[in-house]
Design a protein around this motif. Sequence first.
Motif, PDB file in Angstrom:
ATOM      1  N   GLY A 217       0.787   5.438   1.904  1.00  0.00           N
ATOM      2  CA  GLY A 217       0.279   6.164   3.063  1.00  0.00           C
ATOM      3  C   GLY A 217       0.886   7.540   3.193  1.00  0.00           C
ATOM      4  O   GLY A 217       1.622   8.003   2.314  1.00  0.00           O
TER       5      GLY A 217
ATOM      6  N   ILE B 144     -13.609   4.050   5.373  1.00  0.00           N
ATOM      7  CA  ILE B 144     -13.711   5.303   4.632  1.00  0.00           C
ATOM      8  C   ILE B 144     -15.037   6.022   4.869  1.00  0.00           C
ATOM      9  O   ILE B 144     -15.074   7.178   5.259  1.00  0.00           O
TER      10      ILE B 144
ATOM     11  N   ASP C  25     -10.938   4.327  -3.380  1.00  0.00           N
ATOM     12  CA  ASP C  25     -11.730   4.571  -2.173  1.00  0.00           C
ATOM     13  C   ASP C  25     -10.923   5.261  -1.082  1.00  0.00           C
ATOM     14  O   ASP C  25     -11.482   5.717  -0.080  1.00  0.00           O
ATOM     15  N   GLY C  26      -9.617   5.386  -1.284  1.00  0.00           N
ATOM     16  CA  GLY C  26      -8.795   6.138  -0.335  1.00  0.00           C
ATOM     17  C   GLY C  26      -8.991   7.638  -0.446  1.00  0.00           C
ATOM     18  O   GLY C  26      -8.345   8.411   0.271  1.00  0.00           O
TER      19      GLY C  26
ATOM     20  N   GLY D 188     -11.644  -0.459  -4.846  1.00  0.00           N
ATOM     21  CA  GLY D 188     -12.602   0.352  -4.113  1.00  0.00           C
ATOM     22  C   GLY D 188     -13.850   0.657  -4.908  1.00  0.00           C
ATOM     23  O   GLY D 188     -14.443   1.737  -4.788  1.00  0.00           O
TER      24      GLY D 188
ATOM     25  N   LYS E 146      -2.367   5.606  -3.369  1.00  0.00           N
ATOM     26  CA  LYS E 146      -3.507   6.433  -2.988  1.00  0.00           C
ATOM     27  C   LYS E 146      -3.870   7.402  -4.121  1.00  0.00           C
ATOM     28  O   LYS E 146      -3.021   7.754  -4.943  1.00  0.00           O
TER      29      LYS E 146
ATOM     30  N   HIS F   1     -13.066  -0.609   1.417  1.00  0.00           N
ATOM     31  CA  HIS F   1     -11.847  -0.259   2.152  1.00  0.00           C
ATOM     32  C   HIS F   1     -11.920  -0.737   3.602  1.00  0.00           C
ATOM     33  O   HIS F   1     -11.481  -0.065   4.523  1.00  0.00           O
TER      34      HIS F   1
ATOM     35  N   GLY G 283       0.788  -1.222   0.000  1.00  0.00           N
ATOM     36  CA  GLY G 283       0.000   0.000   0.000  1.00  0.00           C
ATOM     37  C   GLY G 283       0.819   1.271   0.000  1.00  0.00           C
ATOM     38  O   GLY G 283       2.033   1.276  -0.183  1.00  0.00           O
TER      39      GLY G 283
ATOM     40  N   MET H 236      -4.774  10.217   5.930  1.00  0.00           N
ATOM     41  CA  MET H 236      -4.061  11.005   4.927  1.00  0.00           C
ATOM     42  C   MET H 236      -4.302  12.493   5.140  1.00  0.00           C
ATOM     43  O   MET H 236      -3.374  13.305   5.060  1.00  0.00           O
TER      44      MET H 236
ATOM     45  N   ASP I  51      -6.070   2.680  -5.067  1.00  0.00           N
ATOM     46  CA  ASP I  51      -7.267   2.419  -4.258  1.00  0.00           C
ATOM     47  C   ASP I  51      -8.069   3.710  -4.192  1.00  0.00           C
ATOM     48  O   ASP I  51      -7.896   4.532  -3.318  1.00  0.00           O
TER      49      ASP I  51
ATOM     50  N   LEU J   2      -9.651   9.174   3.017  1.00  0.00           N
ATOM     51  CA  LEU J   2      -8.942   8.655   4.188  1.00  0.00           C
ATOM     52  C   LEU J   2      -8.633   9.740   5.214  1.00  0.00           C
ATOM     53  O   LEU J   2      -7.949  10.721   4.923  1.00  0.00           O
TER      54      LEU J   2
END
Length: 340
Positions: free
Chosen positions: A124, A240, A176-177, A213, A149, A236, A122, A183, A174, A180
Amino acid sequence: MDLKVIRAQAKEQLKGYCRVCPVCDGRACSGEVPGMGGTGSGIGFRNNLKALEAYQLNMRTLHGAKNPSIETELFGVPLASPIMAAPMTGTPYNMGGAISERDFIGMIVSGSKQAGTLGWTGDGADPAMYASGLEAIAAEQGHGIPIIKPRDQEVIKELIHRAEATGVKAVGVDIDGAGLVTMALKGQPVGPKTLDELKEIIHSTKLPFILKGIMTVDEAEAAVAAGASAIVVSNHGGRILDSTPGAAEVLPAIAAAVKGKIAVLADGGVRSGTDVLKLLALGADGVLVGRPLVVGAFGGGAEGVKGLLEKMAAELKQAMILTGCNSIKEIHAGVIYKPE
């Protein structure tokens, strides 16, 4: 693999962040984001499990599926089973930091490869998270898939090019991030993408591109139109948006609309090989597992990850024997019980 020992060690290592509950259903950790829980009320997390629990299986034993094959492939990569490790990051603020980011993702990628499948990595708020994933994949000769992301366009393209240099099997975002909390707290801009923006990203690489996502038919169809190679039906992990349906609830309609045009993968609430069988019967081509593998890594390292993936694979094979499926391709909607 001694599951009791792994769980006990993980509980100690994850103290204050994950309770390693007997049933990992998101009740004890509701609202703990950052952390291991689901956002808000935790309904999205719990709905993943409820959606899977709502489906029952037709038991069949008058057939010739005595030793089913669970082998499959993704983007030409042979897999011992359709069960892969979902992308996960944030050991310091999500998991307590008893294991470093690099060590954790190394356990995930290495354990997955040892189990004959793929570990996904992933991205971040800390750039070291994405870099750690690429390092782990490079250490396994490119045997992994990095997910980025939904950052600024040029940032995403630069991260894709870094992934290409490590020989990864595919790359993705992703999407759907986009919301977040972590983030946002760390000052990293993420957000939705228009169809044109998505096309621009996909056309920037020759690698298979995954959009993770997707929870609606229209967005699955948009992914096909944009040229993606695969989607992951996922909320996710419920981290989310509160009150989302479970992935298994929306998967059948999505698969009916786009399967055959694009690879359809799914995650959310997977705790056993029987759960995997359900998602495959509902239309998925492959399945990602997340939180259980955190326990495997923190409790047993790469060997713990490998052991849990192999345990689920064995459960899948046993469930296929008892539902009359001789191969992954033979798993069909008739496996699911539908009352008259």
